[in-house]
Write an enzyme that holds these catalytic residues in place. Structure first.
Site, PDB file in Angstrom:
ATOM      1  N   LYS A 172       0.785  -0.941   0.063  1.00 31.96           N
ATOM      2  CA  LYS A 172       0.431   0.022   0.340  1.00 31.96           C
ATOM      3  C   LYS A 172       0.335   1.759  -0.470  1.00 31.96           C
ATOM      4  O   LYS A 172       1.230   1.459   0.734  1.00 31.96           O
ATOM      5  CB  LYS A 172      -1.273   0.407   1.402  1.00 31.96           C
ATOM      6  CG  LYS A 172      -1.596   0.631   1.445  1.00 31.96           C
ATOM      7  CD  LYS A 172      -1.995   2.101   0.942  1.00 31.96           C
ATOM      8  CE  LYS A 172      -1.919   2.891   1.657  1.00 31.96           C
ATOM      9  NZ  LYS A 172      -1.817   4.553   1.210  1.00 31.96           N
ATOM     10  N   GLY A 225       6.620   5.958   7.622  1.00 30.67           N
ATOM     11  CA  GLY A 225       5.868   7.164   8.078  1.00 30.67           C
ATOM     12  C   GLY A 225       5.857   7.534   9.297  1.00 30.67           C
ATOM     13  O   GLY A 225       6.400   7.483   9.933  1.00 30.67           O
ATOM     14  N   SER A 226       4.814   8.262   9.239  1.00 32.68           N
ATOM     15  CA  SER A 226       4.920   9.596  10.678  1.00 32.68           C
ATOM     16  C   SER A 226       4.368   8.656  11.585  1.00 32.68           C
ATOM     17  O   SER A 226       3.610   7.897  12.196  1.00 32.68           O
ATOM     18  CB  SER A 226       3.958  10.943  10.679  1.00 32.68           C
ATOM     19  OG  SER A 226       1.976   9.983   9.760  1.00 32.68           O
ATOM     20  N   GLY A 230       1.397   5.800  12.192  1.00 30.76           N
ATOM     21  CA  GLY A 230       2.513   4.170  13.134  1.00 30.76           C
ATOM     22  C   GLY A 230       1.452   4.019  14.256  1.00 30.76           C
ATOM     23  O   GLY A 230       0.758   3.179  14.614  1.00 30.76           O
ATOM     24  N   GLU A 247       8.704   2.407  10.831  1.00 35.01           N
ATOM     25  CA  GLU A 247       9.697   2.720  11.298  1.00 35.01           C
ATOM     26  C   GLU A 247       8.764   4.128  10.806  1.00 35.01           C
ATOM     27  O   GLU A 247       8.435   5.026   9.912  1.00 35.01           O
ATOM     28  CB  GLU A 247      10.495   2.824   9.881  1.00 35.01           C
ATOM     29  CG  GLU A 247      11.428   1.143   9.857  1.00 35.01           C
ATOM     30  CD  GLU A 247      12.576   1.860  11.097  1.00 35.01           C
ATOM     31  OE1 GLU A 247      12.899   2.756  11.288  1.00 35.01           O
ATOM     32  OE2 GLU A 247      12.765   0.524  11.916  1.00 35.01           O
ATOM     33  N   GLN A 328       2.622  19.673   2.139  1.00 34.80           N
ATOM     34  CA  GLN A 328       3.953  19.666   3.123  1.00 34.80           C
ATOM     35  C   GLN A 328       4.242  21.245   2.690  1.00 34.80           C
ATOM     36  O   GLN A 328       4.629  21.492   3.584  1.00 34.80           O
ATOM     37  CB  GLN A 328       5.153  18.904   2.074  1.00 34.80           C
ATOM     38  CG  GLN A 328       6.072  18.173   2.602  1.00 34.80           C
ATOM     39  CD  GLN A 328       6.106  18.172   4.100  1.00 34.80           C
ATOM     40  OE1 GLN A 328       5.337  17.028   4.691  1.00 34.80           O
ATOM     41  NE2 GLN A 328       6.840  18.924   5.374  1.00 34.80           N
ATOM     42  N   GLU A 379       9.042  16.875  14.142  1.00 37.50           N
ATOM     43  CA  GLU A 379       9.288  17.165  13.308  1.00 37.50           C
ATOM     44  C   GLU A 379       9.082  17.479  11.980  1.00 37.50           C
ATOM     45  O   GLU A 379       7.532  17.560  11.934  1.00 37.50           O
ATOM     46  CB  GLU A 379       9.085  15.742  12.038  1.00 37.50           C
ATOM     47  CG  GLU A 379       9.773  15.175  10.799  1.00 37.50           C
ATOM     48  CD  GLU A 379       9.975  13.837  10.917  1.00 37.50           C
ATOM     49  OE1 GLU A 379       8.133  13.078  10.884  1.00 37.50           O
ATOM     50  OE2 GLU A 379      10.317  12.884  10.090  1.00 37.50           O
ATOM     51  N   GLU A 458      14.933  -3.140   9.744  1.00 39.61           N
ATOM     52  CA  GLU A 458      14.855  -3.632   8.534  1.00 39.61           C
ATOM     53  C   GLU A 458      16.239  -3.728   7.456  1.00 39.61           C
ATOM     54  O   GLU A 458      17.263  -3.296   7.888  1.00 39.61           O
ATOM     55  CB  GLU A 458      13.874  -2.146   7.635  1.00 39.61           C
ATOM     56  CG  GLU A 458      12.629  -1.456   8.294  1.00 39.61           C
ATOM     57  CD  GLU A 458      12.031  -0.821   6.894  1.00 39.61           C
ATOM     58  OE1 GLU A 458      11.243  -1.915   6.234  1.00 39.61           O
ATOM     59  OE2 GLU A 458      11.748  -0.027   7.413  1.00 39.61           O
TER      60      GLU A 458
END
Ligand code: NAD
Length: 477
Positions: A172, A225-226, A230, A247, A328, A379, A458
């Site tokens: 996805k 992702g963010s 998550g 992650e 963004q 972030e 990973e």
């Protein structure tokens, strides 16, 4: 109008409507139209993967290795198309996109080799006449959810590892940049995997997420992702005891000490903070600089920033491409305004006019703030970096670690003592010495600590931890 379709059970699923993927370098240009799947489509993908999993888990390593090799060759054969598409959908410069394409090919080749290197363990039991065998089995169906900022490399490193270790995949990708994932699906289709082993489901997380997560067929979710997404995925996954690998974000510190080589420190900071438009989870968004070098460092940063060429991602002169999307860009501008409100001194962070309409933003350096300012804690995920002045190494280390995140970290110094101490005491998954906090190899573990990561690492051979389950067998002869 061609719509790029979802791919389920070895078939392209025709769609009558799609969503435009807009080029951030030229918002008048549409990269392509991409189908938006719904809950029913998600369920079809889950069923297809569920039906295919037993046969795929039973395939021999040579067959799996050859198929992964065929994907690597397919990426290589279409490398120019991948790189061009990546630049157009994400805004990375062409050399950055070419590097990411090469990485995707290398990753598939690496895991083709890794398939053949799997081994188990044999132990003498503590009970006479008994042997203990430890083996690994695929987890079954792996759901891979990926972000827009590495729209080819992340789908590649999750998919290659999942398939190598015998799992069926539902990929996805981000709805912001699905084109490279679609191209990857096309290459995987051409490689000849059995139906249902690899499935592509494009669309929004909000629409697809519940159907992909609320079932017992998907046995593991590997998400990048963010942090807020998550957390949502973790909450949804735990109800059905799915294995989880998350992650997430970063607020990575690059420490610059008085004894650093100024040129190296500025190179590392420029690359880590601003290249790839600062849209990297490993970006050096906090530059923690000791008093003795602070003025020279900031002066040289500003000089070098003024020379950086920002423009259309496919223009060979461009060093930094546009921000990925209007959303963004607004987020970046919001944080730039916040930095001013919080009392920071700002250079850059201005919207730029270019021949084509695009999301062009000049790199922004913020000075004069302490680590407790919101712009130093949250972030941003854009070309914005804060320089934080500290007295000495001890304070620098404390500030570097004073964050909810723990993905990457770096130190620029000529002191072996401080470099060694930093490597041991940085509370991050990655520690760089005289190198940018961004830029990692594909054959070694990747991941962080605290709010940046959850679950096993990973990439490289360590990916086996997530994509397999251990079995311990006791055998009496
Ligand atoms: P995001 O969290 O908005 O989206 C990531 C993916 O999750 C997308 O595919 C999205 O559609 C999907 N999603 C959203 N809601 C969902 C739901 N309810 N259920 C299922 N899926 C859902 O992140 P983004 O904006 O695409 O990417 C930027 C973020 O990714 C940054 O925080 C960055 O630090 C992080 N990132 C981390 C790493 C890493 O390895 N640590 C690497 C790259 C990017």
């Amino acid at each position: 109008m061609k719509i790029h379709c979802n791919y389920i059970d070895g078939e392209w699923i025709s769609a009558t409507s799609g969503v435009a993927n807009i080029n951030p370098s030229n918002t008048d240009e549409t990269v392509g139209w991409f189908a938006h799947g719904d809950a029913r489509l998600a369920q079809d993908a889950v069923s297809a993967a569920g039906h295919a999993r037993a046969a795929w888990a039973a395939t021999g390593p040579l067959q799996r290795a050859r198929l992964l090799e065929a994907v690597a060759a397919g990426i290589a054969a279409r490398a120019a198309e991948f790189a061009n598409t990546l630049s157009r959908e994400e805004g990375k410069t062409l050399p950055e996109a070419q590097g990411e394409t090469q990485r995707a090919e290398d990753i598939f080749r690496y895991y083709a080799g890794e398939v053949l290197r799997q081994a188990g363990e044999l132990h003498d039991s503590i009970r006479p006449g008994v042997t203990v065998e430890v083996t690994r089995e695929p987890i079954g169906v792996a759901l891979l959810i990926t972000p827009w900022n590495l729209p080819l490399a992340i789908p590649a490193w999750k998919t290659a590892a999942a398939l190598a270790f015998g799992n069926c995949v539902i990929l996805k990708p981000s709805e912001v940049a699905p084109a490279c994932a679609w191209l990857l699906a096309d290459v995987i289709h051409a490689a000849g995997f059995p139906p249902g082993v690899f499935n592509l489901v494009m669309g929004t997380g909000a629409e697809l997420g519940p159907a992909l997560l609320d079932n017992t067929i998907v046995s593991g979710v590997s998400f990048t992702g963010s942090v807020p997404t998550g957390r949502r995925i973790a909450d949804a996954s735990i109800a059905t005891y799915k294995k989880l690998q998350l992650e997430m974000g970063g607020k990575n510190a690059l420490v610059v000490l008085d004894d650093a080589e100024l040129n190296i420190a500025v190179e590392c900071a420029l690359d880590g903070a601003f290249f790839a438009t600062g849209q990297r989870c490993t970006a050096s968004s906090r530059l923690v600089v000791t008093r003795g070098i602070y003025d020279r460092f900031v002066e040289e940063m500003l000089r070098r920033m003024s020379q950086v060429r920002i423009g259309h991602a496919l223009n060979p002169e461009t060093q930094i491409g546009p921000v990925v999307s209007q959303d963004q860009l607004e987020r970046d501008l919001g944080y730039i305004a916040l930095a001013k409100q919080e009392g920071g001194d700002l250079t850059g962070g201005e919207l730029l006019e270019r021949p084509h309409p695009g999301h062009y933003l000049s790199p922004c350096l913020v000075t004069g703030l302490r680590n407790d300012a919101r712009v130093c804690r949250e972030e941003i995920f854009g070309p914005v970096a804060c320089v934080i002045k500290v007295s000495d190494y001890e304070e620098a280390l404390a500030i570097a670690n004073d964050t909810q995140f723990g993905l990457s970290s770096g130190i620029c110094t000529t002191s072996l003592k401080h470099a060694s101490h930093f490597r041991r005491h940085s509370q991050a998954g990655l520690a760089m010495v005289n190198m940018s906090t961004s830029g990692v190899d594909f054959h070694v573990p990747f991941g962080g600590r605290k709010a940046s990561s959850h679950g096993s690492r990973e990439q490289g051979r360590h990916a086996v931890e997530f994509f397999t389950a251990m079995k311990t067998s006791y055998i009496r002869a």
